[in-house]
Design a protein around this motif. Structure first.
Motif, PDB file in Angstrom:
ATOM      1  N   ARG A 310      -1.150  76.301  99.089  1.00 26.56           N
ATOM      2  CA  ARG A 310      -0.395  75.388  98.235  1.00 26.56           C
ATOM      3  C   ARG A 310       1.060  75.843  98.212  1.00 26.56           C
ATOM      4  O   ARG A 310       1.355  77.036  98.203  1.00 26.56           O
ATOM      5  CB  ARG A 310      -0.961  75.372  96.815  1.00 26.56           C
ATOM      6  CG  ARG A 310      -0.306  74.329  95.901  1.00 26.56           C
ATOM      7  CD  ARG A 310      -1.025  74.241  94.569  1.00 26.56           C
ATOM      8  NE  ARG A 310      -0.424  73.255  93.677  1.00 26.56           N
ATOM      9  CZ  ARG A 310      -0.678  71.952  93.701  1.00 26.56           C
ATOM     10  NH1 ARG A 310      -1.543  71.475  94.584  1.00 26.56           N
ATOM     11  NH2 ARG A 310      -0.090  71.117  92.863  1.00 26.56           N
ATOM     12  N   HIS A 311       1.979  74.876  98.238  1.00 29.05           N
ATOM     13  CA  HIS A 311       3.399  75.208  98.204  1.00 29.05           C
ATOM     14  C   HIS A 311       3.719  75.946  96.910  1.00 29.05           C
ATOM     15  O   HIS A 311       3.210  75.600  95.844  1.00 29.05           O
ATOM     16  CB  HIS A 311       4.234  73.937  98.312  1.00 29.05           C
ATOM     17  CG  HIS A 311       5.673  74.197  98.661  1.00 29.05           C
ATOM     18  ND1 HIS A 311       6.604  74.586  97.728  1.00 29.05           N
ATOM     19  CD2 HIS A 311       6.326  74.134  99.856  1.00 29.05           C
ATOM     20  CE1 HIS A 311       7.780  74.739  98.315  1.00 29.05           C
ATOM     21  NE2 HIS A 311       7.633  74.473  99.611  1.00 29.05           N
ATOM     22  N   ARG A 312       4.567  76.957  97.022  1.00 26.74           N
ATOM     23  CA  ARG A 312       4.828  77.804  95.865  1.00 26.74           C
ATOM     24  C   ARG A 312       5.554  77.079  94.732  1.00 26.74           C
ATOM     25  O   ARG A 312       5.474  77.490  93.579  1.00 26.74           O
ATOM     26  CB  ARG A 312       5.637  79.035  96.278  1.00 26.74           C
ATOM     27  CG  ARG A 312       7.055  78.741  96.750  1.00 26.74           C
ATOM     28  CD  ARG A 312       7.909  80.024  96.815  1.00 26.74           C
ATOM     29  NE  ARG A 312       7.406  80.940  97.796  1.00 26.74           N
ATOM     30  CZ  ARG A 312       7.820  80.993  99.061  1.00 26.74           C
ATOM     31  NH1 ARG A 312       8.736  80.113  99.476  1.00 26.74           N
ATOM     32  NH2 ARG A 312       7.346  81.872  99.902  1.00 26.74           N
ATOM     33  N   GLY A 313       6.274  75.985  95.037  1.00 30.40           N
ATOM     34  CA  GLY A 313       7.036  75.329  93.986  1.00 30.40           C
ATOM     35  C   GLY A 313       6.883  73.826  93.918  1.00 30.40           C
ATOM     36  O   GLY A 313       7.539  73.180  93.092  1.00 30.40           O
ATOM     37  N   GLU A 373      14.155  80.710  97.966  1.00 30.93           N
ATOM     38  CA  GLU A 373      13.212  81.419  98.825  1.00 30.93           C
ATOM     39  C   GLU A 373      12.543  80.523  99.863  1.00 30.93           C
ATOM     40  O   GLU A 373      11.821  81.000 100.739  1.00 30.93           O
ATOM     41  CB  GLU A 373      12.124  82.098  97.977  1.00 30.93           C
ATOM     42  CG  GLU A 373      11.227  81.133  97.209  1.00 30.93           C
ATOM     43  CD  GLU A 373      11.781  80.755  95.847  1.00 30.93           C
ATOM     44  OE1 GLU A 373      11.006  80.264  95.007  1.00 30.93           O
ATOM     45  OE2 GLU A 373      13.003  80.965  95.617  1.00 30.93           O
ATOM     46  N   ASP A 374      12.770  79.196  99.776  1.00 29.53           N
ATOM     47  CA  ASP A 374      12.148  78.291 100.737  1.00 29.53           C
ATOM     48  C   ASP A 374      12.798  78.410 102.115  1.00 29.53           C
ATOM     49  O   ASP A 374      13.997  78.712 102.235  1.00 29.53           O
ATOM     50  CB  ASP A 374      12.274  76.837 100.265  1.00 29.53           C
ATOM     51  CG  ASP A 374      11.375  76.531  99.077  1.00 29.53           C
ATOM     52  OD1 ASP A 374      10.514  77.378  98.763  1.00 29.53           O
ATOM     53  OD2 ASP A 374      11.553  75.462  98.466  1.00 29.53           O
ATOM     54  N   ASP A 404       6.358  79.159 103.057  1.00 37.25           N
ATOM     55  CA  ASP A 404       6.600  78.542 101.751  1.00 37.25           C
ATOM     56  C   ASP A 404       5.312  78.286 100.986  1.00 37.25           C
ATOM     57  O   ASP A 404       5.340  77.848  99.832  1.00 37.25           O
ATOM     58  CB  ASP A 404       7.333  77.200 101.923  1.00 37.25           C
ATOM     59  CG  ASP A 404       8.754  77.379 102.451  1.00 37.25           C
ATOM     60  OD1 ASP A 404       9.236  78.520 102.451  1.00 37.25           O
ATOM     61  OD2 ASP A 404       9.354  76.373 102.871  1.00 37.25           O
ATOM     62  N   PHE A 405       4.150  78.533 101.634  1.00 40.40           N
ATOM     63  CA  PHE A 405       2.861  78.250 101.021  1.00 40.40           C
ATOM     64  C   PHE A 405       2.149  79.551 100.667  1.00 40.40           C
ATOM     65  O   PHE A 405       2.274  80.562 101.375  1.00 40.40           O
ATOM     66  CB  PHE A 405       1.991  77.417 101.970  1.00 40.40           C
ATOM     67  CG  PHE A 405       2.471  76.002 102.132  1.00 40.40           C
ATOM     68  CD1 PHE A 405       1.834  74.957 101.486  1.00 40.40           C
ATOM     69  CD2 PHE A 405       3.570  75.706 102.922  1.00 40.40           C
ATOM     70  CE1 PHE A 405       2.270  73.643 101.621  1.00 40.40           C
ATOM     71  CE2 PHE A 405       4.026  74.404 103.062  1.00 40.40           C
ATOM     72  CZ  PHE A 405       3.369  73.375 102.406  1.00 40.40           C
ATOM     73  N   THR A 406       1.404  79.539  99.576  1.00 42.68           N
ATOM     74  CA  THR A 406       0.614  80.703  99.161  1.00 42.68           C
ATOM     75  C   THR A 406      -0.856  80.371  99.336  1.00 42.68           C
ATOM     76  O   THR A 406      -1.308  79.266  99.039  1.00 42.68           O
ATOM     77  CB  THR A 406       0.887  81.054  97.693  1.00 42.68           C
ATOM     78  OG1 THR A 406       0.607  79.914  96.870  1.00 42.68           O
ATOM     79  CG2 THR A 406       2.346  81.450  97.512  1.00 42.68           C
TER      80      THR A 406
END
Length: 597
Positions: A310-313, A373-374, A404-406
């Motif tokens: 999932r994207h971090r933001g 951070e992206d 960009d994904f965790t």
């Protein structure tokens, strides 16, 4: 870089709107088409001033028709008409008029008379400071080739009389452009450029309705341009395109597309340098934007995809199966549009170089909000609004964007052996040719010939573009059909080594496959030979089949969610097609909306 020009007939709107669009797109000049001037409320002096304010030069006024090789009393009337035209041009500030070869039934097959009368016309023009550019119409009554027109101009021997060369009129008749080298450059007064597909139809109908900008059709316009420039032509490169779509589309976007075509034409002719293309090497992801994630995720699960990150933001999930990756974005979508294909990630060897080329071709990098951070991803907009992300590839061939994904906890390893075979994008009616030129020019993809597909409500055009090795394939379609989400959808084709096993697994997981009429499979039995039980399996699963010299193509389709559906594809290595022969059956089945449970 050569001076560029466009005929006002290429664009929609009022004359003022056309001039503004041409200037904003970067053109240096315009051809004023007589109908546009006659319909304008502006005086010739005001049009001249408007062009000057916009930085546009009036390169040509056109056309004068049915002038030469006519009986004496008719020519006397023609000279009277010409005096008024030349006075108008003086007020307008235009110094060259286009005279088309006659199509009048009164015209005589007499080159000597044509030369004599054109010389007299040129003498009258010279008194007003005007030059006459004589052009052979491909459907001219007696003069219909450029070399014939040149012989008449040469025989007339008047300094104010030259020839106009038009790529459509020359190439549509199959004339050899190498003969242009025999024309002195100073006697080529004007050059008009247009491309066209290669249909079988009357040349007049072809010209009046189906011309397109260079690079959008099948004519060798670049080769003709090289011959003209080698002859010493020093004037502008001007577009004259009669096209029903352009007459209805937005003038601004059409003008940008037109100017892009001239930049690419000059590159192809070797007369201008652009940043070289960085041809994409893979489809890194396809992004689906949706107001309701559940139907999309249910479809992806049935296809064997796993939610891996999932994207971090942002509310964006990454779903993977082998090398195929789908992003599901629920960030403030437009509910009226439903689920749609909003963006494509393309892995390429040098994203910065790809972005430079895009900007040079009027496709600036899109502004994008991102966290510090992206990953700094560049994206450009295709003509239909689809965002194309230009992604770097590392040693592992995995794009940097995945940083960009965790990862999600306790996620199984996604299934291997699946990748994106191709993407199919349905284009708005006014963007089809523009999209083809954009993908060829900006991304450096190669285009196949366009084909017509039978739809229950009319014909659809389709044209595919692809990288040389087939690692990136995009099929474009357009056609008039009812406002049915099914047939106006984009689709993602997933390559598999065994389409039968993939279709069975999809159905076992609760997925629904498009129902294909039994008549189709009955016809397959007549056209091809199959192993025992093979055709029955295809009938049961709704698998379509095609074959060419390169091998077989087996494919089937899922249900449609919003404006997106998936295709499962098993392609033999040598097969280069996309199942066009089966498209009418697929389109009809989607219209009826019958699904196999």
């Amino acid at each position: 870089m050569k001076r560029t020009s466009i005929a006002t007939v290429c664009l929609s709107g009022s004359l003022t709107e056309k001039l503004t669009a041409a200037a904003r797109a970067g053109f240096d000049g315009v051809e004023i088409f007589e109908n546009d001037l006659l319909a304008s409320p502006l005086t010739p002096e005001e049009i001249r001033a408007r062009c000057a304010d916009l930085g546009l030069r009036i390169e040509l006024y056109q056309p004068m028709r049915d002038v030469e090789a006519v009986p004496h009393e008719v020519f006397t009337a023609n000279l009277r008409r010409a005096r008024h035209k030349f006075d108008l041009m003086r007020r307008l500030g235009a110094d060259t008029v286009l005279v088309c070869s006659s199509v009048s039934p009164l015209a005589l097959d007499d080159d000597g008379l044509a030369a004599e009368q054109l010389a007299e016309l040129a003498g009258l023009a010279r008194e007003s400071g005007v030059r006459v550019a004589y052009e052979a119409l491909a459907w001219g009554r007696h003069v219909n080739t450029y070399d014939h027109a040149w012989r008449i101009v040469e025989a007339a021997g008047h300094p104010a009389l030259g020839t106009c060369l038009d790529s459509f009129h020359i190439l549509s008749r199959g004339s050899d452009p190498r003969g242009i080298a025999e024309i002195p450059g100073e006697k080529i007064f004007f050059l008009q450029l247009a491309d066209a597909p290669l249909p079988a139809m009357d040349v007049l109908q072809w010209s009046r309705h189906h011309r397109c900008f260079p690079g959008q059709g099948g004519l060798d316009v670049a080769g003709l341009l090289r011959h003209v420039l080698d002859a010493g032509y020093g004037g502008p490169l001007s577009l004259e395109v009669f096209n029903d779509v352009h007459r209805q589309a937005d003038a601004g976007s059409t003008a940008v597309d037109a100017h892009r075509s001239l930049l690419l034409l000059q590159e192809a002719a070797g007369t201008a340098e652009l940043p070289p293309p960085a041809v994409p090497t893979a489809v890194a992801f396809a992004e689906l934007r949706t107001p309701d994630a559940e139907p999309v995720t249910a479809l992806l699960r049935a296809l064997g995809f796993t939610r891996t990150a999932r994207h971090r933001g942002k509310p964006v999930d990454l779903w993977e199966r082998g090398e195929a990756r789908i992003l599901v974005n629920t960030a403030a979508p437009d509910r009226r549009e439903g689920t749609r294909l909003a963006a494509i990630g393309l892995a390429c060897p040098d994203p910065a170089a790809a972005a430079r080329r895009a900007e040079a071709l009027h496709a600036p990098v899109l502004p994008r909000r991102r966290a510090p951070e992206d990953a700094p991803l560049d994206a450009v907009a295709a003509p239909d609004g689809t965002q194309l992300f230009l992604l770097a590839t590392g040693e592992s061939q995995l794009p940097d964007w995945r940083g960009d994904f965790t990862g999600l906890p306790d996620v199984p390893e996604p299934a291997r052996g699946t990748r994106v075979d191709h993407l199919a994008l349905t284009q708005p009616w006014h963007h089809f040719d523009e999209a083809t030129l954009f993908l060829r020019g900006v991304l450096g993809l190669d285009a196949q010939e366009s084909v017509d597909l039978a739809d229950p409500y009319g014909l659809r055009r389709s044209r595919a573009v692809a990288s040389a090795d087939g690692s990136v394939r995009i099929a474009l379609t357009v056609g008039a059909a009812p406002a049915d989400e099914t047939v106006h959808a984009a689709h993602i084709a997933l390559a598999t080594d065994d389409v039968v096993a993939a279709a069975r697994a999809f159905r076992a997981a609760g997925g629904r496959l498009l129902r294909v009429p039994g008549n189709y499979h009955d016809d397959l039995a007549a056209r091809f030979e199959f192993a025992e039980g093979e055709l029955e399996t295809y009938r049961d699963l709704g698998i379509l089949y095609d074959r060419d010299a390169g091998g077989a193509f087996r494919h089937c389709y899922t249900e449609t969610v919003g404006r997106v559906f998936f295709e499962l594809v098993q392609r033999d290595p040598g097969h280069q097609g996309y199942g066009a022969a089966n498209a009418p059956v697929r389109l009809a089945a989607q219209h009826t909306g019958r699904l196999l449970h």
